[in-house]
Motif scaffolding. Structure first.
Motif, short mmCIF file in Angstrom:
data_model
loop_
_atom_site.label_atom_id
_atom_site.label_comp_id
_atom_site.label_asym_id
_atom_site.label_seq_id
_atom_site.Cartn_x
_atom_site.Cartn_y
_atom_site.Cartn_z
N GLU A 1 0.78 -1.20 0.03
CA GLU A 1 -0.10 0.10 0.04
C GLU A 1 0.80 1.29 -0.01
O GLU A 1 0.56 2.17 -0.89
CB GLU A 1 -0.95 -0.03 1.05
CG GLU A 1 -2.09 1.12 1.28
CD GLU A 1 -3.00 1.09 0.12
OE1 GLU A 1 -2.92 -0.15 -0.42
OE2 GLU A 1 -3.60 2.16 0.08
N GLU A 2 1.99 1.27 0.92
CA GLU A 2 2.85 2.57 0.92
C GLU A 2 3.59 2.65 -0.33
O GLU A 2 3.61 3.68 -0.86
CB GLU A 2 3.70 2.17 1.90
CG GLU A 2 3.28 2.29 3.51
CD GLU A 2 3.20 3.58 3.97
OE1 GLU A 2 1.94 4.20 4.15
OE2 GLU A 2 4.31 4.46 3.99
N GLN B 1 1.06 3.56 -3.22
CA GLN B 1 0.74 5.27 -3.17
C GLN B 1 1.91 6.22 -3.45
O GLN B 1 1.57 7.03 -4.04
CB GLN B 1 0.05 5.36 -1.39
CG GLN B 1 -0.90 4.69 -1.14
CD GLN B 1 -2.24 5.61 -1.29
OE1 GLN B 1 -2.19 6.87 -1.41
NE2 GLN B 1 -3.50 4.82 -1.47
N ARG C 1 -7.16 9.89 -2.25
CA ARG C 1 -6.27 9.44 -1.21
C ARG C 1 -4.91 9.33 -1.50
O ARG C 1 -4.05 8.97 -0.59
CB ARG C 1 -6.73 8.02 -1.16
CG ARG C 1 -8.42 7.72 -0.62
CD ARG C 1 -8.73 6.41 -0.22
NE ARG C 1 -10.10 6.21 -0.22
CZ ARG C 1 -10.92 5.62 -1.10
NH1 ARG C 1 -10.31 5.21 -2.32
NH2 ARG C 1 -12.18 5.63 -1.18
N HIS C 2 -4.25 9.43 -2.57
CA HIS C 2 -3.02 9.67 -2.87
C HIS C 2 -2.15 10.71 -2.26
O HIS C 2 -2.42 11.83 -2.89
CB HIS C 2 -2.67 9.41 -4.50
CG HIS C 2 -3.18 8.28 -5.10
ND1 HIS C 2 -4.30 7.83 -5.26
CD2 HIS C 2 -2.26 7.26 -5.38
CE1 HIS C 2 -4.23 6.67 -6.02
NE2 HIS C 2 -2.91 6.13 -5.86
N SER D 1 0.37 6.37 3.07
CA SER D 1 -1.02 6.00 2.55
C SER D 1 -1.79 6.34 3.57
O SER D 1 -3.09 6.06 3.13
CB SER D 1 -0.74 4.58 2.04
OG SER D 1 -0.46 3.77 3.25
#
Lengths: 327, 327
Positions: free
Chosen positions: A91-92, A95, B119-120, B163
């Protein structure tokens, strides 16, 4: 200005495009997001109102500002090959990578938002209708009674998944199949079901759109074909794909579809009936094209390379240091 | 024309908005996608170039064509409460529901594509810069050397996730924390790290945007506050949130941000420094507002209800039966 290709290392289709870019001396960087933190690295700095970012892979460093285009081909899951992979690291890394790339001015084939939206088949059907493409009568439902009534109106039906490939590992394509009108539709209540009037087809059509360029291929249905062989992906026919002319009305509708969908690339599947009408079945925003190029000789890889090689739109940053928003 | 709210059954924040809609006699349907195929049902038919779709939940049937707006509040995972849940059923139900809704003309708060993009955090920072909001110097990197150099230039630093919440069940918020400039940054190589200049703050600001309406709240930092308590979500202060005026320059920049982000709702977090400057920290497209309404008395729920109650844009379908594309 560099072309960034997001894909895995084993991708012969990408190799075909890279070959054309190399021949035209266009700089290319190929990055698999799965390599992030182990082989691939990124860095971006936001200071004094501006952004400077870099990607590094295979010993090469490329400025994000210097990207002319980004081809989202078959990217791996971010950080999947890290020393200690985890959902959190993925996820990190996702993003960080896509968040930085989304802020740059490069042209996308296809933009992640457009790609995600374009996968929704109910949305595809509606957009195809609105764009002027003939769409076979279709029902998507969890109401058994609606399915029964639809089967009475359109007795010659096929059933197919709403979403596409079954999400097992590796993904499994679910074939489109015929369904008898007297089928017991009560199980429809347990999951959305897509029923569609079967087109008695004379040929399958694959229309590949690259930017504004449309190239169609046609695979004739043998006269003795089993009518239960609905899905060309699973058919046993050895009739080859041949280049086909795109009727002007179809071309106009496809251009409308692509513009509204904000897609730079799309692989359209049509069924051609006995009247020669092309019925829209679906548009796959990441559809394969290698097999079409091999059988028809149509220059798909070269056309993609040319699209990717075009210069990026000008950054709207002004010379007085102020910034305007680039859409 | 009906307002559709996608959320779970236990959602007191949604209850507040529903109360206002009821008071204004605006029809509301509340649907949790988790209930699909068990309690909620859907059906959509594509025939003769047009689409007719329906949703059913709690014994009510609503036409998709008759939706004026869709509030994506806290929807459950599609079909999560089905008799036999599976990843495949979730994918099918998700594509069916959102695919149909995406094709309709209702106004979204927020549209799924805009929500996902928003969300980024790296993208947020770049858009905030471009919109004219002051952004604290920030580095997102997997290069230890870049982290070391950044810490030399900006010794007073905080670290935060790229994130957002850690994707465990239930999601865990990861607090923003201070980091000493002589920290060993070698572990940065194993995962993207977000370092940001710490703003010595005089107050936290929460600015909630609903359509074009901006409402700001301010929570003063106590003079004796521990400077290591960086993250207001985890701070022990019992100073209440108070309504605050939005400076005109901030308002203009926030309107630009929302327009470019295509967001109808956004919860902006700022840190106010000793000069009164509001430094952009983030914009949460689904940020909570109940606690702000309770402490400040600002009419957030009513403003959201009013936005949702506005009529849908006219469908561009023409009376001669032809269809034009609605963007």
């Amino acid at each position: 200005m560099t072309v960034l290709i997001l894909t895995g290392q084993e991708d012969v289709t990408a190799d075909m495009v890279v070959m054309h870019l190399n021949a035209a001396s266009v700089p290319v960087v190929r990055l698999d997001p799965a390599d992030l933190t182990a082989g691939a690295a990124l860095s971006g700095e936001y200071v004094h109102g501006s952004f400077h970012g870099h990607l590094s892979t295979g010993g090469r460093l490329v400025s994000i500002h210097g990207l002319r285009s980004i081809w989202v081909r078959r990217p791996g899951v971010p950080a999947a090959r890290a020393a200690q992979p985890s959902a959190w690291l993925t996820e990190e890394a996702s993003q960080a990578l896509y968040g930085m790339l989304r802020g740059c001015t490069a042209r996308w084939m296809n933009h992640p938002d457009a790609a995600r939206r374009a996968r929704h088949k109910p949305w595809q059907l509606r957009l195809a209708q609105r764009s002027g493409l003939p769409v076979p009568a279709t029902l998507i439902t969890t109401f058994p009674q609606a399915a029964r009534e639809f089967a009475e109106r359109f007795p010659d039906l096929v059933v197919k998944p709403v979403s596409g490939a079954h999400p097992q590992e590796p993904p499994r394509a679910v074939p489109t199949s015929r369904v008898a009108p007297d089928t017991d539709f009560s199980a429809v209540a347990y999951g959305p079901t897509l029923l569609q009037r079967r087109i008695a087809k004379r040929a399958d059509i694959r229309l590949t759109a690259v930017g504004g360029t449309l190239m169609a291929a046609r695979k004739e249905t043998p006269a003795d074909a089993d009518p239960d062989e609905v899905d060309v992906r699973f058919a046993t026919s050895d009739v080859p794909w041949r280049p086909a002319e795109v009727p002007p009305r179809v071309a106009a509708a496809v251009h409308t579809y692509l513009r509204e969908a904000e897609l730079a690339y799309g692989a359209f599947d049509f069924a051609e009936d006995a009247d020669g009408t092309w019925w829209f079945l679906e548009c796959n925003q990441s559809g394969q094209f290698g097999f079409i190029e091999v059988e028809t000789g149509q220059p798909l890889a070269r056309t993609i390379a040319e699209w990717l090689a075009r210069p990026a739109p000008r950054d709207h940053e002004q010379t007085d240091g102020r910034h305007t928003v680039t859409p």
